[in-house]
Write a protein that holds these residues in place. Structure first.
Motif, PDB file in Angstrom:
ATOM      1  N   ALA A 115      -8.842   3.499   4.903  1.00  8.06           N
ATOM      2  CA  ALA A 115      -8.190   2.224   5.267  1.00  8.06           C
ATOM      3  C   ALA A 115      -6.760   2.166   4.754  1.00  8.06           C
ATOM      4  O   ALA A 115      -6.345   1.189   4.123  1.00  8.06           O
ATOM      5  CB  ALA A 115      -9.015   1.058   4.744  1.00  8.06           C
ATOM      6  N   SER A 116      -5.979   3.226   4.959  1.00 12.08           N
ATOM      7  CA  SER A 116      -4.578   3.246   4.531  1.00 12.08           C
ATOM      8  C   SER A 116      -3.841   4.306   5.342  1.00 12.08           C
ATOM      9  O   SER A 116      -4.461   5.080   6.079  1.00 12.08           O
ATOM     10  CB  SER A 116      -4.459   3.535   3.035  1.00 12.08           C
ATOM     11  OG  SER A 116      -5.055   4.775   2.713  1.00 12.08           O
ATOM     12  N   TYR A 117      -2.508   4.359   5.169  1.00 10.88           N
ATOM     13  CA  TYR A 117      -1.688   5.359   5.851  1.00 10.88           C
ATOM     14  C   TYR A 117      -0.487   5.704   4.974  1.00 10.88           C
ATOM     15  O   TYR A 117      -0.233   5.047   3.948  1.00 10.88           O
ATOM     16  CB  TYR A 117      -1.229   4.839   7.221  1.00 10.88           C
ATOM     17  CG  TYR A 117      -0.245   3.693   7.138  1.00 10.88           C
ATOM     18  CD1 TYR A 117       1.131   3.910   7.242  1.00 10.88           C
ATOM     19  CD2 TYR A 117      -0.691   2.375   6.954  1.00 10.88           C
ATOM     20  CE1 TYR A 117       2.034   2.866   7.154  1.00 10.88           C
ATOM     21  CE2 TYR A 117       0.197   1.332   6.861  1.00 10.88           C
ATOM     22  CZ  TYR A 117       1.559   1.568   6.963  1.00 10.88           C
ATOM     23  OH  TYR A 117       2.441   0.537   6.870  1.00 10.88           O
ATOM     24  N   ARG A 118       0.270   6.706   5.393  1.00  3.72           N
ATOM     25  CA  ARG A 118       1.425   7.145   4.605  1.00  3.72           C
ATOM     26  C   ARG A 118       2.720   6.595   5.196  1.00  3.72           C
ATOM     27  O   ARG A 118       2.905   6.570   6.408  1.00  3.72           O
ATOM     28  CB  ARG A 118       1.517   8.670   4.579  1.00  3.72           C
ATOM     29  CG  ARG A 118       0.355   9.341   3.885  1.00  3.72           C
ATOM     30  CD  ARG A 118       0.686  10.799   3.572  1.00  3.72           C
ATOM     31  NE  ARG A 118       1.217  11.533   4.722  1.00  3.72           N
ATOM     32  CZ  ARG A 118       1.684  12.792   4.631  1.00  3.72           C
ATOM     33  NH1 ARG A 118       1.683  13.405   3.462  1.00  3.72           N
ATOM     34  NH2 ARG A 118       2.132  13.404   5.706  1.00  3.72           N
ATOM     35  N   ILE A 119       3.617   6.193   4.292  1.00  2.00           N
ATOM     36  CA  ILE A 119       4.957   5.740   4.695  1.00  2.00           C
ATOM     37  C   ILE A 119       5.966   6.781   4.206  1.00  2.00           C
ATOM     38  O   ILE A 119       5.950   7.167   3.039  1.00  2.00           O
ATOM     39  CB  ILE A 119       5.298   4.356   4.102  1.00  2.00           C
ATOM     40  CG1 ILE A 119       4.298   3.304   4.592  1.00  2.00           C
ATOM     41  CG2 ILE A 119       6.728   3.959   4.450  1.00  2.00           C
ATOM     42  CD1 ILE A 119       4.531   1.938   3.985  1.00  2.00           C
ATOM     43  N   TYR A 135       6.606  10.381   0.162  1.00  2.00           N
ATOM     44  CA  TYR A 135       5.640   9.509   0.833  1.00  2.00           C
ATOM     45  C   TYR A 135       5.018   8.559  -0.174  1.00  2.00           C
ATOM     46  O   TYR A 135       4.833   8.906  -1.350  1.00  2.00           O
ATOM     47  CB  TYR A 135       4.531  10.320   1.495  1.00  2.00           C
ATOM     48  CG  TYR A 135       5.009  11.245   2.579  1.00  2.00           C
ATOM     49  CD1 TYR A 135       5.000  10.840   3.911  1.00  2.00           C
ATOM     50  CD2 TYR A 135       5.484  12.530   2.271  1.00  2.00           C
ATOM     51  CE1 TYR A 135       5.436  11.696   4.917  1.00  2.00           C
ATOM     52  CE2 TYR A 135       5.928  13.375   3.272  1.00  2.00           C
ATOM     53  CZ  TYR A 135       5.904  12.953   4.594  1.00  2.00           C
ATOM     54  OH  TYR A 135       6.340  13.792   5.576  1.00  2.00           O
ATOM     55  N   VAL A 136       4.653   7.347   0.288  1.00  2.00           N
ATOM     56  CA  VAL A 136       3.832   6.412  -0.486  1.00  2.00           C
ATOM     57  C   VAL A 136       2.675   5.975   0.410  1.00  2.00           C
ATOM     58  O   VAL A 136       2.781   5.965   1.639  1.00  2.00           O
ATOM     59  CB  VAL A 136       4.641   5.191  -0.975  1.00  2.00           C
ATOM     60  CG1 VAL A 136       5.694   5.600  -1.976  1.00  2.00           C
ATOM     61  CG2 VAL A 136       5.273   4.446   0.196  1.00  2.00           C
ATOM     62  N   THR A 137       1.558   5.610  -0.203  1.00  2.00           N
ATOM     63  CA  THR A 137       0.383   5.172   0.548  1.00  2.00           C
ATOM     64  C   THR A 137       0.383   3.659   0.685  1.00  2.00           C
ATOM     65  O   THR A 137       0.636   2.933  -0.282  1.00  2.00           O
ATOM     66  CB  THR A 137      -0.900   5.625  -0.175  1.00  2.00           C
ATOM     67  OG1 THR A 137      -0.879   7.057  -0.263  1.00  2.00           O
ATOM     68  CG2 THR A 137      -2.139   5.184   0.584  1.00  2.00           C
ATOM     69  N   CYS A 138       0.077   3.190   1.915  1.00  2.00           N
ATOM     70  CA  CYS A 138       0.075   1.751   2.186  1.00  2.00           C
ATOM     71  C   CYS A 138      -1.322   1.337   2.657  1.00  2.00           C
ATOM     72  O   CYS A 138      -1.920   1.981   3.517  1.00  2.00           O
ATOM     73  CB  CYS A 138       1.108   1.417   3.265  1.00  2.00           C
ATOM     74  SG  CYS A 138       1.233  -0.356   3.643  1.00  2.00           S
ATOM     75  N   ASN A 139      -1.837   0.251   2.056  1.00  2.00           N
ATOM     76  CA  ASN A 139      -3.106  -0.317   2.514  1.00  2.00           C
ATOM     77  C   ASN A 139      -2.858  -1.722   3.041  1.00  2.00           C
ATOM     78  O   ASN A 139      -1.701  -2.129   3.223  1.00  2.00           O
ATOM     79  CB  ASN A 139      -4.149  -0.294   1.399  1.00  2.00           C
ATOM     80  CG  ASN A 139      -3.649  -1.005   0.149  1.00  2.00           C
ATOM     81  OD1 ASN A 139      -2.916  -1.994   0.246  1.00  2.00           O
ATOM     82  ND2 ASN A 139      -4.043  -0.521  -1.022  1.00  2.00           N
ATOM     83  N   VAL A 140      -3.901  -2.479   3.248  1.00  2.00           N
ATOM     84  CA  VAL A 140      -3.751  -3.803   3.854  1.00  2.00           C
ATOM     85  C   VAL A 140      -2.903  -4.734   3.013  1.00  2.00           C
ATOM     86  O   VAL A 140      -2.328  -5.703   3.513  1.00  2.00           O
ATOM     87  CB  VAL A 140      -5.145  -4.404   4.120  1.00  2.00           C
ATOM     88  CG1 VAL A 140      -5.834  -4.771   2.800  1.00  2.00           C
ATOM     89  CG2 VAL A 140      -5.044  -5.615   5.053  1.00  2.00           C
ATOM     90  N   ASN A 141      -2.784  -4.427   1.715  1.00  2.00           N
ATOM     91  CA  ASN A 141      -1.978  -5.273   0.823  1.00  2.00           C
ATOM     92  C   ASN A 141      -0.504  -4.873   0.793  1.00  2.00           C
ATOM     93  O   ASN A 141       0.283  -5.489   0.083  1.00  2.00           O
ATOM     94  CB  ASN A 141      -2.547  -5.211  -0.592  1.00  2.00           C
ATOM     95  CG  ASN A 141      -3.952  -5.783  -0.666  1.00  2.00           C
ATOM     96  OD1 ASN A 141      -4.245  -6.816  -0.056  1.00  2.00           O
ATOM     97  ND2 ASN A 141      -4.839  -5.097  -1.384  1.00  2.00           N
ATOM     98  N   GLY A 142      -0.142  -3.820   1.501  1.00  2.00           N
ATOM     99  CA  GLY A 142       1.248  -3.379   1.512  1.00  2.00           C
ATOM    100  C   GLY A 142       1.449  -2.172   0.602  1.00  2.00           C
ATOM    101  O   GLY A 142       0.506  -1.529   0.141  1.00  2.00           O
ATOM    102  N   ALA A 143       2.714  -1.856   0.329  1.00  2.00           N
ATOM    103  CA  ALA A 143       3.057  -0.687  -0.501  1.00  2.00           C
ATOM    104  C   ALA A 143       4.362  -0.955  -1.232  1.00  2.00           C
ATOM    105  O   ALA A 143       5.120  -1.879  -0.894  1.00  2.00           O
ATOM    106  CB  ALA A 143       3.178   0.562   0.364  1.00  2.00           C
TER     107      ALA A 143
END
Length: 605
Positions: A115-119, A135-143
């Motif tokens: 449930a996340s992706y890379r920015i 890269y940083v990982t982003c979930n539903v709460n942001g990054a």
């Protein structure tokens, strides 16, 4: 009995059937496997089906959860893999992926997506990347992402704009960019020198600031007043502009004196020569309406050589006479090798090259003389002690080639292991210093000086005059503290044949227009005389062209060994001579200074 056998057979059938089903399930699970990975797209989930078998398989996959897609049927190659990108229908959702192995007839367990992706995080300045993407990982709460405050690159430093080296982003953001700006380099000063129509310095302390953002600009005044005289800016002279990358420069601006110049004083020169070799140069100032005279000595001593006047030694010049340079010819004396002669020992300040004392003894035929070197001495109220590795005595036998020795001292309580040496490039074409720097001579290594055969400054090309080497070795124990190298503008055809000629103890340059440059190789002192100038110029210890001081340079007293130096007097018949208007080391009867043998560790014999 038959009933029991029937029951036994039925039991075996059930067991074998169960084992067959289990084996099929194991085979299906091993053949096709599902994995999931983090995506670079906030609205895509990635699943990979891998065929671990050496045979082609067919499968049907189904997806459920936060997606509008359903699935599909497809083949997968032997030992191959298929990647499935399933789109979400809401932020931060979860997708479940399950497949049926149509070939082997089994279902897999459902696999939930990450449930996340890379920015991607970029660091750039005006669209140019400064460092590798992260890269940083982003979930539903942001990054969130942090960046370095400064990034060094190619010798420059880039600073993050507005100090914003931390950012928080919402779900759905695909990239984070940190913007940087080039750090401005320190401001510096360029110098402006005002010259009169003859090249004499009127004023040399004006400067202007040069910044990386704006460069530098100097508004040249149309008129200036100096020593109650008015000067007007000459034609083709104007305001000065420069860019930061030009570096600190010295700019020369010429002015015309606004008064009748016919009544101004000027100087004439008298050269002592042996043929074309310049031994010394005297300068005489001529005032309006006056006549000056100069009487050359009948005998002249330079170094260990003596010279006899070859003709008329009387020079007379009346104000307004056309001749501005006179020559007095000498011939070198041929000394009887079986006659006594004088040998000299000089005490030298290792830091400055200044001669503190000079002593001599007369060496009789087939005799030997000895100089005892003191451990300490006092000069002008300053206490000196013998420098390390210097001899405590010097012995000279009749007939030895060396006639002058240098012994080095340093100030008491001052352990001298290095000192500065000034290196300057002088432009003969425009009578200016192109470049100057200070190098360090070390007690253990001395100093190697390397200069270019061609030099570029302010868009002009300059050529090193012939007669000069491009590499010099400077010994630590030496009386020399400066080196001036003479260049001409590559476009200066009038001086293209001018070379540095050997003088009696230095280099001499003479141009077709009468300009003379003399360099004393024992001290490095450089004197420039231009016929139309009132005062000769010298290159000072900072590598600047300045008017030569009018006061006489004090002589060093020469005393016979075992005599006590006079407090303020000078030994009779010791004469100071001037080359190019400067003292060039004939402050002693021996004349020009020779280099001492490097680092004596025992008595010199």
């Amino acid at each position: 009995m038959n009933n029991k056998l029937l029951k036994f057979l039925l039991t075996l059938t059930v067991v074998f059937s169960t084992m067959t089903v289990f084996a099929q399930n194991v085979h299906a699970a091993v053949a096709l496997t599902i994995s999931t990975a983090i995506s670079d797209d906030p609205y895509v989930r990635v699943f990979t089906v891998t065929n671990n078998d050496s045979a082609v398989k067919n499968y049907t996959y189904t997806v459920s959860g936060d997606t509008s897609e359903s699935g599909a049927t497809m083949n997968i190659g032997a030992n191959g893999s298929n990647t499935h990108e399933i789109r979400l229908n809401k932020n931060g959702g979860t997708i479940y992926f399950q497949l049926k192995n149509n070939t082997d007839g089994d279902y897999s367990a459902a696999v939930a997506s990450i449930a996340s992706y890379r920015i991607k995080v970029y660091y750039q300045s005006n669209g140019v990347s400064l460092k590798d993407t992260t890269y940083v990982t982003c979930n539903v709460n942001g990054a969130s992402a942090s960046a370095p405050v400064s990034i060094p690159l190619n010798g420059r430093v880039y600073n993050v704009k507005d100090g914003l080296n931390y950012k928080e982003v919402a779900y759905g953001t695909e990239t984070i960019v940190f913007e940087y700006e080039l750090q401005a380099r320190d401001e510096y000063q360029s110098k402006v020198v005002f010259l009169d129509q003859d090249g004499n310095t009127i004023k040399s302390n004006d400067t202007f600031t040069v910044s990386e953002a704006n460069g530098g600009y100097y508004q040249v005044p149309q008129t200036i007043t100096h020593n109650s005289r008015t000067y007007t800016l000459m034609a083709n002279q104007g305001d000065i502009s420069q860019s930061y990358d030009d570096g600190a420069n010295t700019y020369y601006v010429r002015y015309q004196l606004q008064e009748e110049s016919a009544n101004l004083p000027y100087y004439v020169t008298v050269d002592y020569r042996v043929g074309d070799v310049l031994l010394a140069r005297k300068t005489l100032t001529v005032q309006n309406g006056k006549t000056v005279s100069h009487e050359a000595p009948s005998t002249f001593k330079a170094g260990t050589s003596s010279y006899q006047l070859a003709g008329n030694g009387t020079i007379t010049h009346t104000y307004g006479d056309a001749t501005k340079n006179y020559t007095v010819q000498y011939t070198k004396e041929v000394t009887d090798q079986n006659q006594p002669y004088d040998v000299y020992v000089q005490y030298v300040d290792v830091t400055t090259g200044k001669i503190l004392e000079s002593h001599y003894q007369t060496v009789g035929v087939d005799k030997t003389v000895k100089f005892d070197i003191p451990g300490s001495l006092t000069d002008a109220g300053v206490n000196y002690i013998l420098a390390p590795e210097q001899p405590t005595a010097i012995t000279h036998q009749f007939g030895s080639a060396q006639r002058q020795y240098n012994v080095y001292f340093h100030e008491k309580d001052l352990n001298v292991e290095e000192y500065p040496v000034t290196i300057s490039y002088y432009d003969l074409t425009e009578n200016k210093i192109l470049f100057t720097t200070k190098a360090t001579a070390n007690v253990n290594d001395g100093l190697t000086i390397t200069v270019p055969s061609t030099y570029e400054a302010n868009g002009n090309q300059y050529v090193l005059l012939s007669g000069q080497d491009t590499e010099y070795t400077h010994e630590f124990y030496s009386t020399r503290r400066s080196y001036t190298f003479i260049y001409r503008n590559a476009d200066d055809l009038a001086n293209q044949d001018v070379v540095v000629l050997p003088g009696d103890n230095g280099g001499v340059v003479e141009t077709p227009t009468g300009t003379t440059v003399t360099i004393d190789y024992t001290t490095g002192r450089t004197v420039i005389t231009v016929p139309e100038n009132e005062t000769p110029l010298v290159v000072n210890e900072n590598g600047e062209l300045v008017n030569e001081p009018t006061e006489d340079t004090p002589e060093t007293e020469v005393v016979e060994e075992n005599e006590t130096p006079l407090a303020n007097g000078k030994k009779q018949d010791q004469t100071s001579y001037i080359i190019g208007g400067s003292a060039v080391g004939i402050a002693v009867v021996a004349g020009l200074v020779f280099y001492i043998a490097k680092k004596r560790k025992k008595e010199v014999k």
